[in-house]
Motif scaffolding. Sequence first.
Motif, PDB file in Angstrom:
ATOM      1  N   ARG A 160      22.237  36.466  -8.215  1.00 52.20           N
ATOM      2  CA  ARG A 160      21.234  35.508  -7.744  1.00 52.20           C
ATOM      3  C   ARG A 160      20.018  36.282  -7.264  1.00 52.20           C
ATOM      4  N   CYS A 161      18.839  35.884  -7.711  1.00 58.73           N
ATOM      5  CA  CYS A 161      17.625  36.637  -7.403  1.00 58.73           C
ATOM      6  C   CYS A 161      17.187  36.424  -5.963  1.00 58.73           C
ATOM      7  N   ARG A 162      16.351  37.306  -5.489  1.00 58.67           N
ATOM      8  CA  ARG A 162      15.677  37.143  -4.187  1.00 58.67           C
ATOM      9  C   ARG A 162      14.208  36.829  -4.459  1.00 58.67           C
ATOM     10  N   ALA A 163      13.510  37.730  -5.147  1.00 53.50           N
ATOM     11  CA  ALA A 163      12.149  37.460  -5.605  1.00 53.50           C
ATOM     12  C   ALA A 163      12.240  37.035  -7.075  1.00 53.50           C
ATOM     13  N   PHE A 164      11.850  35.812  -7.382  1.00 52.29           N
ATOM     14  CA  PHE A 164      11.962  35.343  -8.764  1.00 52.29           C
ATOM     15  C   PHE A 164      11.101  36.224  -9.667  1.00 52.29           C
ATOM     16  N   PRO A 165      11.644  36.674 -10.793  1.00 44.22           N
ATOM     17  CA  PRO A 165      10.901  37.608 -11.647  1.00 44.22           C
ATOM     18  C   PRO A 165       9.679  36.972 -12.280  1.00 44.22           C
ATOM     19  N   PHE A 166       8.712  37.826 -12.646  1.00 38.38           N
ATOM     20  CA  PHE A 166       7.558  37.375 -13.423  1.00 38.38           C
ATOM     21  C   PHE A 166       7.980  37.445 -14.887  1.00 38.38           C
ATOM     22  N   ILE A 167       8.250  36.286 -15.469  1.00 33.34           N
ATOM     23  CA  ILE A 167       8.791  36.199 -16.826  1.00 33.34           C
ATOM     24  C   ILE A 167       7.696  35.743 -17.783  1.00 33.34           C
ATOM     25  N   VAL A 168       7.483  36.524 -18.832  1.00 36.57           N
ATOM     26  CA  VAL A 168       6.527  36.164 -19.885  1.00 36.57           C
ATOM     27  C   VAL A 168       7.321  35.821 -21.137  1.00 36.57           C
ATOM     28  N   LEU A 169       7.253  34.549 -21.548  1.00 39.55           N
ATOM     29  CA  LEU A 169       7.866  34.092 -22.788  1.00 39.55           C
ATOM     30  C   LEU A 169       6.768  33.998 -23.837  1.00 39.55           C
ATOM     31  N   THR A 170       6.875  34.751 -24.918  1.00 41.58           N
ATOM     32  CA  THR A 170       5.814  34.708 -25.922  1.00 41.58           C
ATOM     33  C   THR A 170       6.252  33.893 -27.131  1.00 41.58           C
ATOM     34  N   SER A 171       5.272  33.297 -27.796  1.00 36.11           N
ATOM     35  CA  SER A 171       5.530  32.495 -28.989  1.00 36.11           C
ATOM     36  C   SER A 171       4.334  32.591 -29.916  1.00 36.11           C
ATOM     37  N   ASN A 172       4.614  32.761 -31.204  1.00 36.46           N
ATOM     38  CA  ASN A 172       3.555  32.767 -32.211  1.00 36.46           C
ATOM     39  C   ASN A 172       3.257  31.367 -32.740  1.00 36.46           C
ATOM     40  N   GLY A 173       3.852  30.366 -32.119  1.00 36.69           N
ATOM     41  CA  GLY A 173       3.571  28.990 -32.505  1.00 36.69           C
ATOM     42  C   GLY A 173       4.312  28.539 -33.737  1.00 36.69           C
ATOM     43  N   GLU A 174       5.439  29.169 -34.062  1.00 35.51           N
ATOM     44  CA  GLU A 174       6.180  28.804 -35.264  1.00 35.51           C
ATOM     45  C   GLU A 174       7.098  27.609 -35.044  1.00 35.51           C
ATOM     46  N   ARG A 175       7.229  27.153 -33.798  1.00 34.33           N
ATOM     47  CA  ARG A 175       8.055  25.976 -33.519  1.00 34.33           C
ATOM     48  C   ARG A 175       7.621  25.365 -32.203  1.00 34.33           C
ATOM     49  N   ASP A 176       8.011  24.121 -32.003  1.00 34.16           N
ATOM     50  CA  ASP A 176       7.762  23.447 -30.736  1.00 34.16           C
ATOM     51  C   ASP A 176       8.964  23.631 -29.821  1.00 34.16           C
ATOM     52  N   PHE A 177       8.708  23.620 -28.513  1.00 35.78           N
ATOM     53  CA  PHE A 177       9.777  23.778 -27.542  1.00 35.78           C
ATOM     54  C   PHE A 177      10.080  22.439 -26.870  1.00 35.78           C
ATOM     55  N   PRO A 178      11.311  22.276 -26.383  1.00 32.06           N
ATOM     56  CA  PRO A 178      11.675  21.010 -25.724  1.00 32.06           C
ATOM     57  C   PRO A 178      10.891  20.807 -24.434  1.00 32.06           C
ATOM     58  N   ALA A 179      10.633  19.549 -24.124  1.00 39.63           N
ATOM     59  CA  ALA A 179       9.866  19.212 -22.925  1.00 39.63           C
ATOM     60  C   ALA A 179      10.470  19.779 -21.645  1.00 39.63           C
ATOM     61  N   PRO A 180      11.804  19.788 -21.478  1.00 43.01           N
ATOM     62  CA  PRO A 180      12.355  20.372 -20.239  1.00 43.01           C
ATOM     63  C   PRO A 180      11.983  21.834 -20.039  1.00 43.01           C
ATOM     64  N   LEU A 181      11.893  22.609 -21.131  1.00 43.06           N
ATOM     65  CA  LEU A 181      11.468  24.002 -20.984  1.00 43.06           C
ATOM     66  C   LEU A 181       9.992  24.069 -20.622  1.00 43.06           C
ATOM     67  N   LEU A 182       9.175  23.273 -21.282  1.00 39.25           N
ATOM     68  CA  LEU A 182       7.743  23.269 -20.989  1.00 39.25           C
ATOM     69  C   LEU A 182       7.488  22.883 -19.532  1.00 39.25           C
ATOM     70  N   ARG A 183       8.301  21.974 -19.009  1.00 34.98           N
ATOM     71  CA  ARG A 183       8.132  21.540 -17.622  1.00 34.98           C
ATOM     72  C   ARG A 183       8.383  22.678 -16.644  1.00 34.98           C
ATOM     73  N   ARG A 184       9.239  23.598 -17.018  1.00 32.19           N
ATOM     74  CA  ARG A 184       9.591  24.697 -16.114  1.00 32.19           C
ATOM     75  C   ARG A 184       8.660  25.901 -16.243  1.00 32.19           C
ATOM     76  N   CYS A 185       7.707  25.836 -17.159  1.00 27.39           N
ATOM     77  CA  CYS A 185       6.840  26.976 -17.423  1.00 27.39           C
ATOM     78  C   CYS A 185       5.373  26.647 -17.139  1.00 27.39           C
ATOM     79  N   ILE A 186       4.595  27.704 -16.917  1.00 27.15           N
ATOM     80  CA  ILE A 186       3.134  27.615 -16.931  1.00 27.15           C
ATOM     81  C   ILE A 186       2.693  28.036 -18.327  1.00 27.15           C
ATOM     82  N   HIS A 187       1.886  27.219 -18.981  1.00 27.84           N
ATOM     83  CA  HIS A 187       1.521  27.494 -20.375  1.00 27.84           C
ATOM     84  C   HIS A 187       0.143  28.138 -20.451  1.00 27.84           C
TER      85      HIS A 187
END
Length: 360
Positions: free
Chosen positions: A249-276
């Motif tokens: 279990r984390c203490r300081a939440f990591p800075f996570i970069v998820l990259t995408s070349n736009g080859e597919r759409d992602f589900p709304a629940p994932l988008l809700r949890r991310c800054i785009h």
Amino acid sequence: MSDWLIYRGAGAPHDGIEHLPPPPPWRDFDGGPLVAPPAALDPASERRLGVQRREASHHRPGETERELVNAALYLRRPLLVTGAPGSGKSTLAHSVAYELGLGRVLSWPVVSRSTLRDGLYAYDAIGRLQDLQIARAAPPRPTPDDAAGGGAADADPADDAADEPGGGIGRYIRLGPLGTALLPAARPRVLLVDELDKSDIDLPNDLLNVLEEGEFRIPELERLAGSAFEVQVLSDDGARVTVRDGRVRCRAFPFIVLTSNGERDFPAPLLRRCIHLHIPVPDKERLAAMVRAHFGEEAAERHEEVIDRFLDREPGDVRAVDQLFNAIHLTQKAGWTDEDEEETRRRLTAELMRPLDRTR
């Protein structure tokens, strides 16, 4: 420069991460025990940031880019970065780690076969079984009476894992990049999840709970129950870290970069949890900064024609910045000077920078 920015995009290391405000109550985690700080940037970051990290001093992210990076830091949310190949999506993670002094960037390159467990941890059950079989077939360990008579001279207690917590199971568990990023640390780790759009259709949904809860469990350790409260396992950094009750279990939440070349759409629940953040195709000014970072101060002016040719494309054509770098590097190393070689340079430059969506 606004005072609220932790990541300033100025390319110079500073202690701004020390001034990051506390997280929102719904993103406040309490994992422990704290692990040691990570090692400094490794050669992977050196390659991304340019020779002697020159890109750090030349790269000037736009206002929107800086603001959304800081929004992810403040809100303890992953940053979903989209854009064309070679637009600098992956480099952003290394730039943040370098400027804020967050150490080695953890990298998880996603492929079509990647699963959530690949990112969290690996358990070598076969290796453990083989070692147990070897240990059982070995001669019995000398007793204290044998040791008094000199019989223990050749004995190595480390060869017998039975005396270790959990029967030595920790030696066969290694945390993946995501699992290591979620270790309890005083400062956030930087994790690059590269090309998430290449994954199987299930992976984005499988990530939801881990990204929301900031934790995961290791069933192989949970089964030990009260027999092994703490177990030492190996992290992605190669260090021994402590896992309590089979839970990370984390203490300081990591800075996570998820990259995408736009080859597919992602589900709304994932988008809700991310800054785009969408990074546009680099313009001439940004390309010139990248060229200076990798080839020196005068390179952008010396190879301006090549940069212009890279930007001169038909609508819809796709080119990656790597193609530009390849053309410039070949031009510099081949040493073409006379008129005949100039034609060779032009022809090869055109071939190296052929749009990626054209096969002929």
